[in-house]
Design an enzyme around this catalytic site. Structure first.
Site, mmCIF file in Angstrom:
data_model
loop_
_atom_site.group_PDB
_atom_site.id
_atom_site.type_symbol
_atom_site.label_atom_id
_atom_site.label_comp_id
_atom_site.label_asym_id
_atom_site.label_seq_id
_atom_site.Cartn_x
_atom_site.Cartn_y
_atom_site.Cartn_z
ATOM 1 N N ILE A 158 0.837 -1.195 0.000
ATOM 2 C CA ILE A 158 0.000 0.000 0.000
ATOM 3 C C ILE A 158 0.875 1.249 0.000
ATOM 4 O O ILE A 158 1.810 1.354 0.793
ATOM 5 C CB ILE A 158 -0.932 0.045 1.239
ATOM 6 C CG1 ILE A 158 -1.715 -1.271 1.362
ATOM 7 C CG2 ILE A 158 -1.892 1.227 1.156
ATOM 8 C CD1 ILE A 158 -2.543 -1.371 2.635
ATOM 9 N N THR A 182 3.712 1.820 3.220
ATOM 10 C CA THR A 182 4.816 2.631 2.702
ATOM 11 C C THR A 182 4.470 4.113 2.682
ATOM 12 O O THR A 182 3.300 4.501 2.625
ATOM 13 C CB THR A 182 5.195 2.199 1.267
ATOM 14 O OG1 THR A 182 4.181 2.647 0.351
ATOM 15 C CG2 THR A 182 5.352 0.686 1.161
ATOM 16 N N ASP A 211 8.842 6.256 -2.387
ATOM 17 C CA ASP A 211 8.450 7.515 -3.015
ATOM 18 C C ASP A 211 7.949 7.187 -4.417
ATOM 19 O O ASP A 211 8.722 6.770 -5.282
ATOM 20 C CB ASP A 211 9.654 8.457 -3.077
ATOM 21 C CG ASP A 211 9.335 9.800 -3.716
ATOM 22 O OD1 ASP A 211 8.211 9.972 -4.240
ATOM 23 O OD2 ASP A 211 10.211 10.677 -3.703
ATOM 24 N N ASN A 254 -2.576 4.223 -3.280
ATOM 25 C CA ASN A 254 -3.320 5.198 -2.501
ATOM 26 C C ASN A 254 -2.631 6.564 -2.419
ATOM 27 O O ASN A 254 -3.280 7.574 -2.171
ATOM 28 C CB ASN A 254 -3.543 4.661 -1.081
ATOM 29 C CG ASN A 254 -4.142 5.692 -0.160
ATOM 30 O OD1 ASN A 254 -5.328 6.021 -0.245
ATOM 31 N ND2 ASN A 254 -3.319 6.245 0.732
ATOM 32 N N TYR A 287 -5.955 19.007 -9.691
ATOM 33 C CA TYR A 287 -6.244 17.774 -8.965
ATOM 34 C C TYR A 287 -7.275 16.930 -9.722
ATOM 35 O O TYR A 287 -7.091 15.719 -9.907
ATOM 36 C CB TYR A 287 -6.766 18.103 -7.570
ATOM 37 C CG TYR A 287 -7.145 16.884 -6.753
ATOM 38 C CD1 TYR A 287 -6.171 16.115 -6.132
ATOM 39 C CD2 TYR A 287 -8.473 16.506 -6.609
ATOM 40 C CE1 TYR A 287 -6.505 14.997 -5.385
ATOM 41 C CE2 TYR A 287 -8.823 15.394 -5.861
ATOM 42 C CZ TYR A 287 -7.831 14.639 -5.247
ATOM 43 O OH TYR A 287 -8.180 13.521 -4.517
ATOM 44 N N LYS A 336 -6.800 13.121 -11.460
ATOM 45 C CA LYS A 336 -7.636 11.972 -11.129
ATOM 46 C C LYS A 336 -8.383 11.442 -12.361
ATOM 47 O O LYS A 336 -8.623 10.237 -12.488
ATOM 48 C CB LYS A 336 -8.630 12.354 -10.024
ATOM 49 C CG LYS A 336 -7.985 12.540 -8.666
ATOM 50 C CD LYS A 336 -7.307 11.261 -8.183
ATOM 51 C CE LYS A 336 -6.787 11.388 -6.768
ATOM 52 N NZ LYS A 336 -6.177 10.136 -6.272
#
Length: 281
Positions: free
Chosen positions: A9, A35, A58, A85, A150, A154
């Protein structure tokens, strides 16, 4: 590892949805690799020790992603599930928002998810199975004012997920697109903090409205992140997981807006974010 599922994740800092994903998958007895970037890795220390390991990752770095994926495979011999995520907010009028800010949003929110997929897919394909969960947003379908960078990042995730789902089917790899509505997390506060460094020119009289948009997903009615994560994990873990999981506050409203004529949508957002007033320039 036997039949225990191995889950990787990204973006698991405390206060976010990823943190709650880790706990929810751990409750399902999965072996979870939580992570985040090095500067926030300490925030993972409170996660359950029994089924969760922390790892620096990263998503904007090929070397970091390669190293983390290799580490998981070395330890467990497999990756059953990748949950993309990691993401950042990006608020501000597109006509003035610095391109480096827009670029960062794309690098983390869109290319970061694709970068993870490209490093995990060869391993999953060699096993003939696996699942990749990408994170989109209701604003990926219906973009809003003051958050164009943003929203468009997405929207890219939505397009890439739809493509990957078909392209990876021959290799036995499932691709699931999660479409959150308004989920209570640390995203809103982070958005507001980023805005403090900006001095708008054309849009200086809209400053308060832009801040309002930065906090819009964190209203009192926003869905609790723990509840959201458990819902998604239950769906993802089912024998026949759905291709898309749409869940959270305001998803019904955005579904309605997606079917509405553009003039209706424009009027709604103009009223909501005070864009009906005439500029005084």
């Amino acid at each position: 590892m036997g039949d225990q599922k191995v889950v990787l994740i990204t973006g698991c800092a405390k206060g976010g949805i990823g943190y709650e994903y880790c706990k929810a998958f751990a409750e399902q007895k999965c072996h979870v690799f939580a992570t985040d970037i090095p500067s926030r890795i300490h925030e993972l220390s409170d996660l359950p020790k029994e089924n969760v390991e922390s790892l620096e990752l990263d998503v904007t770095s090929d070397e970091s992603v390669k190293s983390a994926v290799a580490e998981v495979i070395k330890k467990c011999g497999k990756i059953d599930l990748l949950v993309n995520n990691a993401g950042i907010g990006s608020t501000g009028p597109l006509a003035e928002l610095p391109l480096e800010i827009v670029r960062k949003a794309y690098e983390v929110n869109a290319l970061g998810q694709l970068r993870m997929a490209q490093h995990v897919v060869p391993h999953m394909a060699s096993r003939g199975c696996g699942c990749i969960v990408n994170t989109g947003s209701v604003v990926g379908e219906v973009p809003t004012p003051w958050a164009g960078s943003y929203c468009s990042s997405k929207a890219s995730v939505h397009a890439m997920s739809d493509t990957l789902r078909v392209e990876l089917k021959p290799f036995g790899i499932d691709v699931i697109l999660v479409v959150p509505g308004a989920i209570r997390s640390n995203l809103g506060q982070a958005n507001v903090e980023r805005l403090k460094g900006y001095e708008w020119k054309l849009y200086k009289e809209f400053k308060d409205d832009i801040v309002e948009r930065a906090k819009a997903s964190q209203t009192g009615k926003a869905t609790d992140a723990t509840f959201f994560a458990r819902h998604v994990v239950k769906k993802v873990s089912s024998p026949k997981p759905p291709k898309q999981i749409v869940f959270g506050h305001m998803t019904c409203l955005f579904a309605l807006l997606s079917w509405s004529p553009l003039w209706v949508r424009d009027q709604f957002f103009s009223n909501r974010f005070n864009l009906n007033k005439k500029s005084k320039l």
